[in-house]
Design a protein around this motif. Structure first.
Motif: not given
Lengths: 136, 416
Positions: B224-231, B234-244, B268-277
């Motif tokens: 598993x891992x995460x690729x992210x872009x700061x925003x 917060x950040x826009x992140x893409x998490x992945x998990x693969x298993x056998x 999983x996509x983690x969308x940028x947050x801010x304000x009330x979100x």
């Protein structure tokens, strides 16, 4: 509008706190998202190979509350719940805490991978200030 | 006589000094006294300086000693930080009563012990869970193994003494944010399975749909891992998990030994947050494996699902949907759970959930509303009311199983 504009303030200009590391740490600045990961123990190593050792303030301190709000956008209470979750699911414990600027500075001076924060103006030249980018 | 008197006066005058001579002596004595006072003053001053120097010497020694002590203390803290084994746990006590044939019961639902150790890029985590759910028929047949979500064959362990199980035992190597490898027994990556612990859920029981879709846990390897872009902050992140992993691990060690393996993944996509979100996560899950039927024959089992967690200010929304297919039969289930954090300690929630599975002859829609009081982050008191509405399906033959029922449950949870 979900996105927050990026701002960059030098650590010394922050009204509430400054983030400090060991003087020999080559890192000069961190995005706030990386600072979040460091204090959530999701980033374990510095780029130069030293283990990251975050040190936090006692939960009742004003500076801890401000740090929690501005860095995590969460209250100290919400972060306590976060650590219960991390403890159960990931086996991670929250950073150790200290109660005074003097103790924190002493710790940072002595531990090469340490990272902490102190109220603005209370830092001294025994530690290195970090520039935090994108702080709320 | 007069002459004698004059002689005495003359003699006295001869031995005594004149007045002006006495005044000179007084002045000289005063000057001497003043000089002596100055000397004494200088000596006192020098004495003070000497004493101060002595005091300064003592302070520097003390400071040095204190510095050494503090250094040792810091080293001790560092040592403990780097080598500490973490020992924690949780306890969950539950009461449940509904209109089923099962009697109202107190249940020592869970006692879990957590053991963890972190060493630089390596992490070990283990959870030993002691369950002691009295095995009333209703729980036995319908709950299907309680929180574990598995099916317990009827007629087995009815002692009520519960069981001890290793729920988690894995080791992880965190190479960097993009690549982490975890091996061992671990929970399935879906949100509720990952967070099904009594301290982390608002309700006392888990959604019914979890009993029949994704397996609760796996024994194998996960990357598993995460690729992210700061925003902003917060950040826009893409998490992945693969298993056998092994197939149908739970309660069946024979299935462990079979060659056919299951595999799955999650993005999983983690969308940028801010304000009330504060949170906006969306994820998709996939599972491909084989499941052993009663005859121990392995058959293909495919499951896919979607889920989301949203948090806006004090409002939270969690939802999961999954659909599975085995031997040409389709099963599905979902839950949607909105919640409002009224204060820091009080949260109220509602959940609608459904499971439709010909495999276990169960089709039910359930409504659940409850309160969660969390005076401390480590302690939760829960109470909920639920209403189950069995759906009209051909595979539900018993009239009793078609009747709606109401229930109440409460729980106390302690994390230590």
């Amino acid at each position: 509008m979900l996105l927050v504009g990026s701002i960059s303030l030098p650590a010394a200009a922050l009204p509430g706190f400054v983030v400090v590391v060991h003087k020999e740490n080559p890192v000069a600045s961190l995005p706030v998202t990386e600072l979040q990961r460091v204090f959530r123990k999701q980033t374990r190593m510095w780029p130069h190979g030293e283990a990251v050792v975050p040190v936090d303030w006692d939960a009742t301190s004003d500076v801890r509350q401000e740090f929690s709000r501005r860095v995590f956008d969460r209250s100290v209470r919400e972060m306590a719940e976060f650590w219960v979750q991390q403890n159960i699911t990931q086996g991670l414990t929250p950073p150790s805490t200290l109660k005074s600027t003097r103790a924190i500075l002493r710790f940072v001076v002595s531990v090469p991978g340490a990272i902490a924060y102190v109220p603005a103006g209370e830092e001294d030249d025994t530690v290195k200030k970090l520039d935090i980018k994108g702080l709320r | 006589m007069k002459r004698s008197l004059w002689l005495v006066v003359a003699a006295m005058c001869a031995v005594s000094q004149p007045a002006w001579a006495q005044q000179d002596d007084v002045a000289r004595l005063r000057a001497e006294l003043q000089r002596q006072q100055e000397v004494i003053g200088q000596l006192l001053k020098r004495l003070d300086e000497v004493e101060k120097k002595q005091a300064l010497t003592a302070t520097s020694e003390e400071v040095k000693a204190e510095a050494e002590t503090q250094q040792e203390a810091v080293e001790s803290v560092r040592e403990s930080l780097l080598s500490r084994v973490n020992l924690n746990g949780y306890y969950n006590f539950r009461f449940a009563a509904d209109e089923s044939p099962a009697p109202a019961s107190f249940q020592q639902h869970h006692l879990g012990l957590l053991l963890g150790k972190q060493l630089k890029k390596f992490n070990f985590h283990m959870e030993l869970e002691l369950q002691n759910v009295p095995h009333h028929p209703q729980i036995h047949g319908e709950e299907g193994g309680g929180e574990e979500g598995g099916e317990t064959p009827e007629g087995t362990d009815v002692s009520g003494e519960g069981q001890v199980a290793v729920e988690n035992a894995w080791m992880e190597y965190a190479h960097n944010r993009l690549l982490n490898v975890r091996v061992g027994k671990q929970l399935s990556p879906q949100y509720w399975w990952q967070n099904h612990y009594p301290n982390l859920t608002l309700s006392t029981d888990q959604p019914i749909y979890l009993r029949e879709l994704f397996p609760p846990e796996l024994v194998g390897l996960m990357v598993h891992g995460t690729a992210a872009k700061p925003s902003g902050g917060s950040e826009l992140a893409l998490n992945y998990k693969f298993y056998l992993s092994n197939n149908q691990f739970e309660g069946n060690s024979q299935a462990d030994l079979r060659d056919a393996k299951s595999w799955g993944g999650r993005v999983q996509v983690r969308l940028p947050t801010g304000g009330r979100l504060k949170r906006f996560d969306v994820a998709g899950d996939l599972y491909r494996g084989r499941i052993a039927l009663v005859t121990q024959e392995l058959v293909e089992d495919h499951v896919y699902g979607v889920e989301s967690q949203i948090e806006v200010d004090r409002f939270q929304l969690q939802a999961e949907y999954a659909r599975g297919r085995t031997l040409g039969e389709t099963r599905y289930g979902y839950y949607v759970q909105p919640a409002l954090r009224v204060t820091d300690t009080w949260t109220t929630f509602y959940r609608i959930e459904q499971l439709d599975s010909p495999r276990i002859q169960r089709a039910e829609l359930r409504h659940l509303a409850g309160l969660n009081f969390r005076p401390y982050a480590q302690i939760a008191l829960k109470a909920e009311y639920y209403r189950g509405v069995p759906q009209q399906r051909s595979f539900i033959e018993s009239e009793e199983d078609r009747r709606p029922f109401n229930g109440f449950a409460a729980a106390a949870v302690f994390f230590f």
